[in-house]
Write a protein that holds these residues in place. Structure first.
Motif, short mmCIF file in Angstrom:
data_model
loop_
_atom_site.label_atom_id
_atom_site.label_comp_id
_atom_site.label_asym_id
_atom_site.label_seq_id
_atom_site.Cartn_x
_atom_site.Cartn_y
_atom_site.Cartn_z
N VAL A 162 -75.36 -49.21 78.18
CA VAL A 162 -73.93 -48.71 78.72
C VAL A 162 -73.22 -49.88 78.84
CG1 VAL A 162 -74.68 -49.01 81.13
CG2 VAL A 162 -72.95 -47.64 80.63
N GLU A 163 -71.98 -49.63 78.49
CA GLU A 163 -70.92 -50.87 78.34
C GLU A 163 -69.55 -50.10 78.65
OE1 GLU A 163 -69.81 -53.50 79.59
OE2 GLU A 163 -71.32 -54.76 78.31
N VAL A 164 -68.58 -50.86 79.17
CA VAL A 164 -67.11 -50.40 79.22
C VAL A 164 -66.49 -50.87 77.77
CG1 VAL A 164 -64.96 -50.83 80.46
CG2 VAL A 164 -67.05 -50.62 81.56
N VAL A 165 -65.67 -49.92 77.16
CA VAL A 165 -64.96 -50.22 76.09
C VAL A 165 -64.16 -51.24 76.32
CG1 VAL A 165 -63.28 -49.11 74.40
CG2 VAL A 165 -65.34 -48.01 75.37
N ARG A 166 -63.76 -52.15 75.36
CA ARG A 166 -62.81 -53.13 75.59
C ARG A 166 -61.40 -52.69 75.69
NH1 ARG A 166 -63.23 -58.55 71.90
NH2 ARG A 166 -61.94 -59.09 73.62
N GLY A 167 -60.71 -53.24 76.50
CA GLY A 167 -59.32 -52.75 76.49
C GLY A 167 -58.22 -53.84 76.40
N PHE A 168 -57.09 -53.67 75.82
CA PHE A 168 -55.94 -54.53 75.68
C PHE A 168 -54.49 -54.04 76.13
CE2 PHE A 168 -59.36 -54.77 72.56
CZ PHE A 168 -59.83 -56.00 72.69
N THR A 169 -53.99 -54.80 77.10
CA THR A 169 -52.46 -54.47 77.25
C THR A 169 -51.68 -55.06 76.12
OG1 THR A 169 -52.15 -56.21 78.86
CG2 THR A 169 -53.30 -54.19 79.71
N PHE A 170 -50.40 -54.48 75.96
CA PHE A 170 -49.61 -55.00 75.03
C PHE A 170 -49.14 -56.31 75.70
CE2 PHE A 170 -45.28 -55.93 73.73
CZ PHE A 170 -45.10 -55.53 72.66
N THR A 171 -48.80 -56.26 76.96
CA THR A 171 -48.85 -57.97 77.87
C THR A 171 -49.81 -58.74 77.49
OG1 THR A 171 -47.44 -56.65 79.21
CG2 THR A 171 -47.87 -58.83 79.94
N ASP A 172 -50.94 -58.61 77.67
CA ASP A 172 -52.08 -59.45 77.38
C ASP A 172 -51.73 -59.93 76.01
OD1 ASP A 172 -52.81 -59.33 79.92
OD2 ASP A 172 -54.36 -57.79 79.47
#
Length: 687
Positions: A170-180
């Motif tokens: 189990v793992e959390v899907v990687r996420g990216f914000t536009f700002t990051d």
């Protein structure tokens, strides 16, 4: 009353199922701006993971089917992380292949084996040879508190704070914000390139302020797939022949019309099956046979020869390149597997739009800047642009008749219709670089790999409205018969050329006046051709040196790829001597060759090119031409001669970084505009 599962699990305290929120297609236009966040689009089974306070875990598919017994490895995987709290998570069950990529085919194969064992001898042990992983991307409930009304950012924050006790399961899907991304000097398109390279299916853009809306397909989530897939209903099959005798050869597909609800025929699929899957499918098809086709309107007779029909209850998924207008057929399909998690009633046919290879959809283009298909007064409507048929289109102010739009021109399946669609959409950027320049065509009437024609004279049958210019042919034996060149100065002319399968457009570095006389050269070009053992990466290093030398001489070079292996540099110049650009370019090429003879050559002889970049200065000869910016090339894929920035040139370390297909270029122009648009504004006297 306490709920009990099939194997006796106590589900009394398990939180209730939450029907998943769904994403809408983004129409091929990735959402951008600080209000958006991005996650990988996953290629597995959507699943709701419900965990009771005592750790009891229930996995439920997107249509409410209990997945728990099928994936026992995932039972209790979050018990330690939740520390006595209940939770509901949204995510995807996936399988990874040996290359570290999510592999839907392996997941399907695993499901086929599970179904076989479940229906015969009960198999209790997990499929340890095909381990699964739950990738969570949303937290809907925690410790008895619903988070559905919370904004995405808050749900994401709480999800990422949960410790993952076993990242292999189990793992959390990687996420990216536009700002990051912006803080790292990156854009969503850089992220998309990474997604392509790592083998993911695409991106999901999510509105950071949006709540979770169960069961709704919301504008707050927009999916940007890199491959085009659709669900289909299995409605019949053709028995296999030869080595496939006794098994299914290909499936006949259907879906519900999104407007009427009728079951309609979509075409067939005959590739993408493993031998084991063919056998399993045949067993299920045998049990579902019926005498007549299940469609509201019978399919064409040519498609039903040898067909056997089945009850329309099995749902599958296919990859496809195109969904044709008019007839509504999936083209260039490949099987992905059955989807037990989706009921037939929810399977809708794609809207009748032109769907490109990259997965972007566009309605039939408007007559202002695109090609608009459809019947005109006094003509009968054409049912579909299939091979051998003709269709009338409006291109700007002209009406043209196009034919054989479904004919495959590239080995990867790119059709003539897609070629015309590309050229019609890129025309606003392309036409300024063709204006007043005689065009030489390279035509591929039988597609790339077939015979090609290098054509200067306007072919017979060209429309009367097409402007042309007669130019005397030079030579050592005196003037030859003049050549009548085409001038492509409007959308209709570009579409006419594309309909002739003129994939490549080549132009000289000079223009003609209104009276047809040849003007002096207005562009200086350096064609960088990588020899054996080199690539466009080496061309970029030479281009950087040329940039410095040209800038010292007061010129402003701009760059583009050739669409093949090399690249070109352009400078806008003024000169009254037609021979001057070649002389200047030759002198500069020879200088670089003297400075680094092991990396650069100015000699055309192929024996001199191994391990070197050839600076072809001779492209400035008035008798020669260079591939036009935005022209397709006749290669294995529909690659394009693409303007690039100097930042891209300097950053290039892999050849694939500067390879762009038709779909890539359309996206680039939408984002950046024409990177060569300022060329004429930088005109300077040739030194």
């Amino acid at each position: 009353m306490a709920r009990k599962s099939a194997d006796g699990r106590d589900e009394a305290n398990t939180p209730g199922w939450v029907e998943p929120m769904l994403a809408k297609p983004d129409g091929g236009r990735l959402r951008v701006g600080p209000e958006w966040a991005y996650e990988y689009k996953l290629d597995g089974y959507r699943a709701c993971m419900r965990v009771a306070a005592d750790g009891t875990t229930v996995l439920t598919s997107r249509n409410g089917i209990d997945f728990t017994d099928e994936f026992p490895d995932l039972a209790g995987v979050l018990t330690e992380a939740l520390d006595g709290r209940s939770a509901v998570l949204d995510g995807e069950v996936v399988v990874y292949n040996d290359a570290g990529q999510i592999d839907f085919g392996m997941l399907q194969e695993r499901r086929g084996r599970y179904q076989t064992h479940r229906s015969s001898v009960r198999r209790e042990e997990p499929f340890e040879d095909v381990p699964v992983r739950f990738l969570a991307f949303d937290l809907l409930r925690l410790g008895g508190i619903s988070l559905l009304a919370e904004p995405y950012d808050e749900r994401r924050r709480r999800l990422t704070r949960l410790p993952m006790p076993d990242p292999y399961r189990v793992e959390v899907v990687r996420g990216f914000t536009f700002t990051d991304l912006a803080a790292d000097r990156r854009t969503p398109w850089h992220l998309l390139e990474h997604v392509k390279a790592s083998g993911h299916e695409g991106l999901i853009a999510k509105l950071r302020t949006a709540a979770y809306t169960p069961g709704r397909r919301s504008d707050a989530w927009a999916k940007h797939p890199l491959i085009q897939t659709t669900e289909v209903i299995v409605c019949g099959y053709r028995p296999g022949q030869g080595r496939l005798h006794g098994r299914m050869g290909g499936l006949l597909l259907g879906a519900h019309d999104p407007d009427t609800g009728d079951l309609v025929y979509l075409g067939d699929v005959g590739t993408g099956f493993t031998e084991a899957e063919r056998g399993r499918l045949q067993a299920r098809l045998d049990a579902l046979e019926r005498k007549r086709p299940p469609f509201a309107v019978a399919p064409p007779r040519a498609d039903t020869a040898r067909a056997r029909w089945v009850k329309p209850v099995l749902v599958g998924e296919v990859v496809f390149r195109q969904f044709t207008r008019g007839a509504g057929r999936l083209r260039h399909t490949s099987w992905r597997g059955l989807r037990e998690d989706k009921p037939p009633a929810e399977v809708l046919a794609p809207r009748r739009e032109v769907i490109s290879a990259a997965g972007s959809r566009t309605e039939a283009p408007s007559p202002d800047d695109h090609v608009k298909a459809g019947p005109v007064a006094g003509e009968q409507p054409v049912a579909s642009p299939t091979r051998g048929t003709k269709i009338t289109v409006q291109a700007g102010e002209r009406r043209l008749t196009l034919s054989n739009l479904d004919k495959v021109l590239y080995p990867d399946g790119f059709t003539k219709g897609e070629v015309i669609n590309y050229y019609s959409r890129i025309a606003p950027a392309l036409l300024p670089h063709l204006a007043c320049r005689p065009v030489t065509f390279i035509r591929f009437p039988d597609g790339v790999g077939g015979e090609q024609f290098f054509e200067k004279n306007v072919p017979h049958g060209a429309p009367g409205w097409l402007p042309t210019v007669r130019i005397a042919r030079g030579g050592t034996r005196g003037p030859g018969e003049p050549i009548t060149y085409a001038l492509l100065d409007e959308l209709a002319a570009v579409v006419w050329a594309a309909n002739m399968a003129a994939l490549e457009l080549h132009v000289p570095q000079w223009t003609v006046a209104d009276d047809g006389t040849r003007r002096p050269p207005d562009r200086l070009v350096f064609d960088l051709d990588p020899g054996p053992g080199t690539s466009i990466v080496h061309c970029c290093r030479v281009a950087e040196r040329l940039y410095d030398a040209l800038a010292e001489d007061g010129l402003s070079p701009l760059a583009k790829t050739s669409g093949s292996k090399g690249m070109q540099l352009y400078c806008a110049v003024t000169t009254g001597d037609p021979a001057a650009p070649s002389a200047y370019a030759k002198k500069l090429a020879q200088r670089l060759a003297r400075e680094t003879p092991d990396r650069v050559t100015a000699v055309m002889a192929k024996a001199q090119r191994t391990g070197r970049v050839f600076i072809d200065w001779s492209q400035n000869n008035p008798a020669k031409t260079t591939v036009a910016p935005y022209s397709l090339r006749g290669r294995d894929r529909p690659t394009v001669s693409t303007p690039v920035t100097w930042d891209e040139v300097r950053a290039c370390r892999r050849a694939t970084q500067l390879v762009f297909t038709a779909d890539d270029v359309l996206d680039r122009v939408d984002e950046y505009g024409d990177l060569l648009a300022e060329l004429d504004d930088t005109r300077a006297a040739l030194p």
